[in-house]
Design an enzyme around this catalytic site. Structure first.
Site, PDB file in Angstrom:
ATOM      1  N   ARG A  92      -2.154  -6.315  -8.473  1.00 28.08           N
ATOM      2  CA  ARG A  92      -1.043  -7.229  -8.184  1.00 28.08           C
ATOM      3  C   ARG A  92      -0.934  -8.329  -9.220  1.00 28.08           C
ATOM      4  O   ARG A  92       0.136  -8.647  -9.690  1.00 28.08           O
ATOM      5  CB  ARG A  92      -1.229  -7.871  -6.794  1.00 28.08           C
ATOM      6  CG  ARG A  92      -0.829  -6.973  -5.674  1.00 28.08           C
ATOM      7  CD  ARG A  92      -1.419  -7.415  -4.384  1.00 28.08           C
ATOM      8  NE  ARG A  92      -2.866  -7.267  -4.417  1.00 28.08           N
ATOM      9  CZ  ARG A  92      -3.649  -7.269  -3.356  1.00 28.08           C
ATOM     10  NH1 ARG A  92      -3.132  -7.476  -2.178  1.00 28.08           N
ATOM     11  NH2 ARG A  92      -4.948  -7.105  -3.465  1.00 28.08           N
TER      12      ARG A  92
ATOM     13  N   LYS B   6     -18.403  -5.948   8.196  1.00 23.83           N
ATOM     14  CA  LYS B   6     -17.216  -6.795   8.377  1.00 23.83           C
ATOM     15  C   LYS B   6     -16.600  -6.575   9.748  1.00 23.83           C
ATOM     16  O   LYS B   6     -16.777  -5.519  10.354  1.00 23.83           O
ATOM     17  CB  LYS B   6     -16.179  -6.449   7.304  1.00 23.83           C
ATOM     18  CG  LYS B   6     -16.517  -7.036   5.948  1.00 23.83           C
ATOM     19  CD  LYS B   6     -15.325  -6.949   5.040  1.00 23.83           C
ATOM     20  CE  LYS B   6     -15.633  -7.571   3.683  1.00 23.83           C
ATOM     21  NZ  LYS B   6     -14.606  -7.248   2.709  1.00 23.83           N
TER      22      LYS B   6
ATOM     23  N   SER C 100      -2.965  -7.555   2.899  1.00 26.94           N
ATOM     24  CA  SER C 100      -3.256  -7.480   4.337  1.00 26.94           C
ATOM     25  C   SER C 100      -3.687  -8.855   4.850  1.00 26.94           C
ATOM     26  O   SER C 100      -3.349  -9.241   5.968  1.00 26.94           O
ATOM     27  CB  SER C 100      -4.369  -6.475   4.606  1.00 26.94           C
ATOM     28  OG  SER C 100      -3.994  -5.206   4.169  1.00 26.94           O
TER      29      SER C 100
ATOM     30  N   HIS D 264       0.844  -1.201   0.000  1.00 28.73           N
ATOM     31  CA  HIS D 264       0.000   0.000   0.000  1.00 28.73           C
ATOM     32  C   HIS D 264       0.885   1.260   0.000  1.00 28.73           C
ATOM     33  O   HIS D 264       0.625   2.198  -0.748  1.00 28.73           O
ATOM     34  CB  HIS D 264      -0.873   0.056   1.270  1.00 28.73           C
ATOM     35  CG  HIS D 264      -1.878  -1.043   1.400  1.00 28.73           C
ATOM     36  ND1 HIS D 264      -2.028  -1.783   2.541  1.00 28.73           N
ATOM     37  CD2 HIS D 264      -2.806  -1.519   0.532  1.00 28.73           C
ATOM     38  CE1 HIS D 264      -3.010  -2.662   2.391  1.00 28.73           C
ATOM     39  NE2 HIS D 264      -3.492  -2.538   1.180  1.00 28.73           N
TER      40      HIS D 264
HETATM   41  P1  ADP Z   1      -5.672  -6.026   0.578  1.00 27.77           P
HETATM   42  O1  ADP Z   1      -6.271  -6.704   1.763  1.00 27.77           O
HETATM   43  O2  ADP Z   1      -5.713  -6.897  -0.640  1.00 27.77           O
HETATM   44  O3  ADP Z   1      -4.338  -5.433   0.842  1.00 27.77           O
HETATM   45  P2  ADP Z   1      -7.027  -3.417   0.440  1.00 27.77           P
HETATM   46  O4  ADP Z   1      -8.501  -3.173   0.303  1.00 27.77           O
HETATM   47  O5  ADP Z   1      -6.434  -2.946   1.702  1.00 27.77           O
HETATM   48  O6  ADP Z   1      -6.763  -4.941   0.185  1.00 27.77           O
HETATM   49  O7  ADP Z   1      -6.266  -2.779  -0.792  1.00 27.77           O
HETATM   50  C1  ADP Z   1      -6.508  -1.483  -1.259  1.00 27.77           C
HETATM   51  C2  ADP Z   1      -5.931  -1.344  -2.640  1.00 27.77           C
HETATM   52  O8  ADP Z   1      -4.517  -1.541  -2.590  1.00 27.77           O
HETATM   53  C3  ADP Z   1      -6.437  -2.357  -3.679  1.00 27.77           C
HETATM   54  O9  ADP Z   1      -6.554  -1.696  -4.913  1.00 27.77           O
HETATM   55  C4  ADP Z   1      -5.351  -3.388  -3.741  1.00 27.77           C
HETATM   56  O10 ADP Z   1      -5.317  -4.025  -5.011  1.00 27.77           O
HETATM   57  C5  ADP Z   1      -4.129  -2.502  -3.535  1.00 27.77           C
HETATM   58  N1  ADP Z   1      -2.995  -3.268  -3.027  1.00 27.77           N
HETATM   59  C6  ADP Z   1      -2.944  -4.019  -1.909  1.00 27.77           C
HETATM   60  N2  ADP Z   1      -1.730  -4.592  -1.771  1.00 27.77           N
HETATM   61  C7  ADP Z   1      -0.990  -4.189  -2.847  1.00 27.77           C
HETATM   62  C8  ADP Z   1       0.336  -4.450  -3.307  1.00 27.77           C
HETATM   63  N3  ADP Z   1       1.144  -5.282  -2.653  1.00 27.77           N
HETATM   64  N4  ADP Z   1       0.749  -3.861  -4.463  1.00 27.77           N
HETATM   65  C9  ADP Z   1      -0.093  -3.052  -5.147  1.00 27.77           C
HETATM   66  N5  ADP Z   1      -1.358  -2.770  -4.773  1.00 27.77           N
HETATM   67  C10 ADP Z   1      -1.807  -3.335  -3.645  1.00 27.77           C
END
Ligand code: ADP
Length: 163
Positions: free
Chosen positions: A90, A41, A129, A17
């Protein structure tokens, strides 16, 4: 002035992130990282805790602010004058879901909210996450996934400390 929002759960914020936030902050005038407060959730961290964690890890980025929202993203975007939503990609598995959300937001906002996708940096492509929480459930080492300060908070939640 181009204002962008970066919505997500951030439960907890990871290096993946943070990489997206840093790169987006160079492309847009102002980024608001929006923590989705989904009452349906049960997250590991409350929305307030997630906002605080994001504020801590972005404190050195002057054009990044953090907020939380519940409800429709297009309503939040309209309220705050944002026309761009940033999402990270990803793998192909993210694509189908993300494309559907992007098109829905564009349609519902009558073209006002567009989505910009940032491809993950390859070193973070495995990071999510959910993976962090799964590793932490078993007392594993998450130091390569999240900043040190966040690692301590996750370990506190699972009541362990990695040696
Ligand atoms: P996650 O639980 O998959 O991390 P989030 O809802 O917190 O999900 O993710 C928010 C956004 O950040 C989404 O668009 C997700 O695809 C993106 N994201 C999460 N991890 C990564 C990463 N390692 N690289 C690029 N984008 C990411």
């Amino acid at each position: 002035m181009i204002r962008a929002i970066y919505p997500g759960s951030f439960d907890p914020v990871t290096y993946g992130h943070l990489d997206v936030i840093k790169r987006a902050a160079k492309m847009f005038d102002e980024i608001t990282v929006c923590v989705l407060d989904n009452k349906a959730k049960t997250p590991l961290f409350s929305a307030d805790e997630r906002v605080k964690m994001l504020q801590d890890v972005t404190s050195d980025m002057p054009n990044v602010r953090v907020d939380s929202f519940s409800g429709l993203l297009i309503d939040y975007a309209a309220r705050t004058g944002a026309h761009v939503s940033i999402r990270g990609l990803r793998a192909v598995t993210d694509f189908e879901y993300e494309l559907q959300i992007a098109q829905t937001n564009k349609q519902l906002s009558h073209g006002s909210l567009d989505t910009v996708f940032l491809a993950t940096s390859h070193e973070y492509s495995y990071l999510s996450s959910s993976a962090v929480k799964e590793i932490a459930t078993f007392g594993g080492d998450i130091s390569e996934c999240v900043p040190d300060h966040i690692r301590k908070l996750v370990e506190e939640k699972y009541a362990y400390e990695h040696q």
